[in-house]
Structure formats: structure tokens, C-alpha cells
Design a protein around this motif. Sequence first.
Motif, PDB file in Angstrom:
ATOM      1  N   LEU A  77       0.833  -1.201   0.000  1.00 32.40           N
ATOM      2  CA  LEU A  77       0.000   0.000   0.000  1.00 32.40           C
ATOM      3  C   LEU A  77       0.870   1.254   0.000  1.00 32.40           C
ATOM      4  O   LEU A  77       2.005   1.243   0.477  1.00 32.40           O
ATOM      5  N   THR A  81      -1.844   5.588   2.523  1.00 35.89           N
ATOM      6  CA  THR A  81      -2.892   4.592   2.712  1.00 35.89           C
ATOM      7  C   THR A  81      -2.580   3.696   3.907  1.00 35.89           C
ATOM      8  O   THR A  81      -3.468   3.339   4.684  1.00 35.89           O
ATOM      9  N   ASP A  84      -3.543   5.490   7.061  1.00 37.16           N
ATOM     10  CA  ASP A  84      -4.997   5.499   7.237  1.00 37.16           C
ATOM     11  C   ASP A  84      -5.493   4.126   7.690  1.00 37.16           C
ATOM     12  O   ASP A  84      -6.360   4.023   8.562  1.00 37.16           O
ATOM     13  N   TYR A  85      -4.944   3.079   7.086  1.00 34.69           N
ATOM     14  CA  TYR A  85      -5.350   1.719   7.468  1.00 34.69           C
ATOM     15  C   TYR A  85      -5.012   1.440   8.931  1.00 34.69           C
ATOM     16  O   TYR A  85      -5.814   0.870   9.664  1.00 34.69           O
ATOM     17  N   TYR A 130     -14.979   4.054   5.299  1.00 33.23           N
ATOM     18  CA  TYR A 130     -13.569   3.702   5.214  1.00 33.23           C
ATOM     19  C   TYR A 130     -13.242   2.602   6.232  1.00 33.23           C
ATOM     20  O   TYR A 130     -12.565   1.611   5.919  1.00 33.23           O
ATOM     21  N   LYS A 221      -0.336   4.813  -5.773  1.00 37.98           N
ATOM     22  CA  LYS A 221      -1.626   4.247  -5.369  1.00 37.98           C
ATOM     23  C   LYS A 221      -2.025   3.062  -6.230  1.00 37.98           C
ATOM     24  O   LYS A 221      -2.569   2.071  -5.730  1.00 37.98           O
TER      25      LYS A 221
END
Length: 351
Positions: A77, A81, A84-85, A130, A221
Motif C-alpha cells: 500500500l 494509505t 490510514d489503514y 472507510y 496508489k
Amino acid sequence: MRVRLKGLNSRRKKLADGTWKTYWYAWKGGPPVKGEYGSPEFIASYNEAAAIRLAHPSTQLQSVLQAYQGSVQFRKLAPRTKRDYVRHIEAIEKEFGDFPLKAMTAKRTRGVFMDWRDRLAERSSRQSDYAWTVLARVLSWALDRGDIDANPCEKGGRFYHGSRKAKVWSPSQEAAFLEVAPDGLRLAFLMALWTGQRQGDLLRLPWSAYDGTYIRLTQSKTGVAVVIPIARPLKTVLDRTPRQGDLILVNVDGNPWTESGFRSSWRKACIKAGVTGRTFHDLRGTAVTRLGKAGCTVPEIATITGHSLEDVHAILDANYLDRDTAMAESGIRKLERAHRKGSTKGTKIPD
């Protein structure tokens, strides 16, 4: 008797005779607790379930959440990202870390997770979606590995349906921003406008990716490799920009931008320019729209920006195919010319 037991969960159900009954479970998705609420049998049943749970942490959701973060899929990733994960995974672990993996096949497990998502949506529909997506992806990974027997978070739908496809910078907003922005932000603006690339990829773009004619990069991405011919307006600015390090975009001190530092400076420049309702990411859609208005085909645009063909179509549909007056006038002029030409040749186009 007042009982305080950690993780104790209840559900009320209406019986056939119209009365309501409360069923108790050792935790969300856990086994039912036997006996009357507060009775010695009730407490003993709860303690037995809790002891089994603590003795086998590898059978709980937290083990899957932790294992996923060490997986190849997670490591691939993009850095933003990943952050955020991790943020969402930590929240999931706090809420469901000791949830038993064997309960993933229970019918009511999906309802337990959806109740959690509903609570999140009261604060933010977008973040709720999300968080659900992250949990669904982790469980999908675990299902493929055989760690669980079902993914109760498949096809959960979405709360948030907003889109920035219809958000493009107008010429007046572009001019206002470029007039007040410092050199570093002005260069970032022009690079986004003339290449259609994402903020993160541009902030990490080295000078070695620019050879005077093309910019070559692999989008973090999607992994899409793009080769972008550099238009003269951007080339002029790039060629006169002093090289203060390995990266093209640097802050006023000549150092690489941090994402938070860039966002803060960008926001201040927008305020100074009087630009509202537009973000840096909107420049990506603006680039697609400008290319479309210039007569580029959808495949040509996708090759430059790295969008999918479907995304290019969606952006164009949202922004100008049914809105742009200049293109409508151009179309009518073409129709008029065709009408005159047809009349001259004796083939009259119906009025």
C-alpha cells in the motif's frame, strides 16, 4: 443485584405473546450467558466464557488484524494509505480485538459489525465507510488464507455518496491562486494542472524523473506507470527552477515537503487567494477536463493522467459534456456548416 462484567452484551427480542425478553452474551458475537441476570449461575457462565477467550488469543480478531499488517498486501500500500489503514485497524482492534474468529459464521455477526458502522456514521459517513472497507479487506485476506470461514463484511454498501468529480478549478480561481502563491506552491499547482498527477506522487518526484521532454513516474496508489510529455508552459517553469536537492518540489527552505506542511501552506495560499471549495486533488480532475476541452480522446487523457477509461468518462460527464457553453456553440456551428453544405449539394438536412 447490580452486575458489572466487562464486554457483557445484550439483545432484546419481542416474543410471540408481545412481551420483550433480554438475552445476554459474554461479548459481542460471543456465547450466550446462562441463568438469570445477576445470579451466581449467570456470573459463573460469564466467567467460564471469559476464561476460554483469554486462553486462546490466536482465535480472536486481534490476531488477524496484527497478521495482516505484516502481509505483502499491506506492505504494498502507499505510505498515506498505510497510515490510514493503521488508524482504522487500531480502532477496530479496540472495539473488536477479542472477537472470536469462529463467530464469523454466526448469522448475527454481520449485524454486530453493521451496528458498529452505524454508530461511526453518526459522526462521519465517509470515515464509517472507510473503516468498514478496511475491516472487510482484512477479513477477505484472512478468508483467502483459511484463517476464518466467512467474511461477514462483504458487500456492505456505502453511506457516503459524495464525489469530487464535479469539482474543477475555474480559470479565475487558477489566476487568483497563481497570483498570490509562493514559488514552491505555484510550481506544485502547475505540475498538477499540466500532468494530472496526485499530490503524493508529485511531492516525491525526483529531478531524475524529468529529462527535459518527459516526466516518468509510477503512481504509488495504483502502480500505473505513466510517461507524460511536458507542455511548453510547464517546461519553461521547470527549466528555470533551481535544483535544491533530489526532489523537484521543496519548501521555502529548500527541504522536501512533509504532507502536513504542504497541506497547511496550501490552505493558507487558498485563503489568501479567496479560493474556497477546491482542493489540490481537484486539480487532477481539472487536468482531465482541460484535456477533454482541448479535444483529446479518452484514451489519450487516461494515458497522460493514469486514470482508468471509466474514471475519465465520469469526470468528463460531470464537468463539461453537458455543461460547457463554448462546446455547445461549437457544435451548433458545425451543424450549421453541415446544413449549408448539404443544401448546396441538393441533400437537404431536415429543419
